[in-house]
Design a protein around this motif. Structure first.
Motif, PDB file in Angstrom:
ATOM      1  N   ASP A 121      37.601  32.782  37.840  1.00 34.64           N
ATOM      2  CA  ASP A 121      38.708  32.093  37.173  1.00 34.64           C
ATOM      3  C   ASP A 121      39.337  32.961  36.092  1.00 34.64           C
ATOM      4  OD1 ASP A 121      36.300  31.753  35.721  1.00 34.64           O
ATOM      5  OD2 ASP A 121      37.055  29.961  34.730  1.00 34.64           O
ATOM      6  N   VAL A 122      38.538  33.752  35.405  1.00 36.99           N
ATOM      7  CA  VAL A 122      39.049  34.670  34.374  1.00 36.99           C
ATOM      8  C   VAL A 122      39.829  35.802  35.036  1.00 36.99           C
ATOM      9  CG1 VAL A 122      38.398  36.243  32.507  1.00 36.99           C
ATOM     10  CG2 VAL A 122      37.176  34.069  32.793  1.00 36.99           C
ATOM     11  N   VAL A 123      39.306  36.326  36.135  1.00 33.00           N
ATOM     12  CA  VAL A 123      39.991  37.389  36.875  1.00 33.00           C
ATOM     13  C   VAL A 123      41.350  36.895  37.359  1.00 33.00           C
ATOM     14  CG1 VAL A 123      39.936  38.744  39.012  1.00 33.00           C
ATOM     15  CG2 VAL A 123      37.911  38.646  37.556  1.00 33.00           C
ATOM     16  N   ALA A 124      41.390  35.715  37.953  1.00 34.43           N
ATOM     17  CA  ALA A 124      42.653  35.169  38.454  1.00 34.43           C
ATOM     18  C   ALA A 124      43.670  35.002  37.327  1.00 34.43           C
ATOM     19  CB  ALA A 124      42.413  33.831  39.156  1.00 34.43           C
ATOM     20  N   ASP A 125      43.235  34.469  36.203  1.00 34.70           N
ATOM     21  CA  ASP A 125      44.126  34.288  35.059  1.00 34.70           C
ATOM     22  C   ASP A 125      44.664  35.636  34.579  1.00 34.70           C
ATOM     23  OD1 ASP A 125      45.368  32.767  32.878  1.00 34.70           O
ATOM     24  OD2 ASP A 125      43.861  33.757  31.623  1.00 34.70           O
ATOM     25  N   ALA A 126      43.797  36.615  34.456  1.00 31.76           N
ATOM     26  CA  ALA A 126      44.220  37.943  33.993  1.00 31.76           C
ATOM     27  C   ALA A 126      45.195  38.584  34.970  1.00 31.76           C
ATOM     28  CB  ALA A 126      43.001  38.831  33.788  1.00 31.76           C
ATOM     29  N   LEU A 127      44.946  38.454  36.259  1.00 33.43           N
ATOM     30  CA  LEU A 127      45.853  39.035  37.250  1.00 33.43           C
ATOM     31  C   LEU A 127      47.225  38.372  37.192  1.00 33.43           C
ATOM     32  CD1 LEU A 127      43.428  39.503  40.276  1.00 33.43           C
ATOM     33  CD2 LEU A 127      44.274  41.261  38.699  1.00 33.43           C
ATOM     34  N   HIS A 128      47.260  37.069  37.007  1.00 28.42           N
ATOM     35  CA  HIS A 128      48.549  36.385  36.846  1.00 28.42           C
ATOM     36  C   HIS A 128      49.263  36.891  35.593  1.00 28.42           C
ATOM     37  CE1 HIS A 128      48.561  33.541  40.129  1.00 28.42           C
ATOM     38  NE2 HIS A 128      47.329  33.167  39.848  1.00 28.42           N
ATOM     39  N   ARG A 129      48.526  37.091  34.518  1.00 29.48           N
ATOM     40  CA  ARG A 129      49.144  37.591  33.278  1.00 29.48           C
ATOM     41  C   ARG A 129      49.637  39.024  33.443  1.00 29.48           C
ATOM     42  NH1 ARG A 129      45.159  37.129  28.946  1.00 29.48           N
ATOM     43  NH2 ARG A 129      43.611  36.455  30.456  1.00 29.48           N
ATOM     44  N   ILE A 130      48.938  39.842  34.225  1.00 26.70           N
ATOM     45  CA  ILE A 130      49.397  41.207  34.511  1.00 26.70           C
ATOM     46  C   ILE A 130      50.724  41.165  35.239  1.00 26.70           C
ATOM     47  CG2 ILE A 130      48.937  43.247  35.931  1.00 26.70           C
ATOM     48  CD1 ILE A 130      45.934  42.889  35.197  1.00 26.70           C
ATOM     49  N   VAL A 131      50.808  40.350  36.270  1.00 21.19           N
ATOM     50  CA  VAL A 131      52.052  40.242  37.042  1.00 21.19           C
ATOM     51  C   VAL A 131      53.193  39.803  36.136  1.00 21.19           C
ATOM     52  CG1 VAL A 131      53.214  38.923  38.856  1.00 21.19           C
ATOM     53  CG2 VAL A 131      50.913  39.830  39.247  1.00 21.19           C
ATOM     54  N   GLU A 132      52.953  38.795  35.326  1.00 20.80           N
ATOM     55  CA  GLU A 132      54.004  38.277  34.446  1.00 20.80           C
ATOM     56  C   GLU A 132      54.430  39.310  33.398  1.00 20.80           C
ATOM     57  OE1 GLU A 132      54.223  34.807  31.135  1.00 20.80           O
ATOM     58  OE2 GLU A 132      53.436  34.226  33.101  1.00 20.80           O
ATOM     59  N   ALA A 133      53.466  39.993  32.797  1.00 19.95           N
ATOM     60  CA  ALA A 133      53.781  40.944  31.729  1.00 19.95           C
ATOM     61  C   ALA A 133      54.500  42.191  32.245  1.00 19.95           C
ATOM     62  CB  ALA A 133      52.507  41.350  30.996  1.00 19.95           C
ATOM     63  N   LEU A 134      54.216  42.600  33.461  1.00 21.08           N
ATOM     64  CA  LEU A 134      54.805  43.827  33.990  1.00 21.08           C
ATOM     65  C   LEU A 134      55.998  43.567  34.903  1.00 21.08           C
ATOM     66  CD1 LEU A 134      51.642  45.977  34.750  1.00 21.08           C
ATOM     67  CD2 LEU A 134      53.089  45.989  32.709  1.00 21.08           C
ATOM     68  N   ALA A 135      56.371  42.299  35.060  1.00 19.38           N
ATOM     69  CA  ALA A 135      57.510  41.972  35.942  1.00 19.38           C
ATOM     70  C   ALA A 135      58.822  42.460  35.360  1.00 19.38           C
ATOM     71  CB  ALA A 135      57.557  40.466  36.181  1.00 19.38           C
TER      72      ALA A 135
END
Length: 101
Positions: free
Chosen positions: A87-101
């Motif tokens: 669940d932490v990995v999924a949250d972090a990956l979503h935040r990576i996508v959002e921050a680097l979009a």
């Protein structure tokens, strides 16, 4: 415990496949516990992820040396370790996508 750990990493890589599909040159590695994502300017990406998304990654240039031709294989990549719970990995990956979009 080995089979449990393999299943846990399989689950985390399944999440990465879903979340990162088509982004940052994502591919599922044959082994390991991290992703290498093509983000262009690795130091700027690492700073942006820390500042905007509270995610720490390692620029690939910190992990590689230029070869005999002067080419640094880590120049465009950040290393994202998948070492937390799914669940932490999924949250972090979503935040990576959002921050680097």
């Amino acid at each position: 415990h080995v089979e449990e750990n393999r299943a846990l990493y399989r689950r985390k890589f399944d999440l990465a496949d879903q979340i990162m599909a088509g982004r940052f040159g994502h591919y599922r590695p044959q082994g390991g516990f991290y992703l290498l994502l093509d983000v262009g300017d690795v130091e700027e990406a690492a700073k942006a992820l820390w500042g905007k998304a509270a995610v720490r990654v390692i620029p690939g240039t910190y992990l590689a040396r230029p070869d005999l031709r002067g080419i640094d294989p880590g120049k465009r990549y950040i290393r994202v370790a998948l070492v937390q719970e799914p669940d932490v990995v999924a949250d972090a990956l979503h935040r990576i996508v959002e921050a680097l979009a």
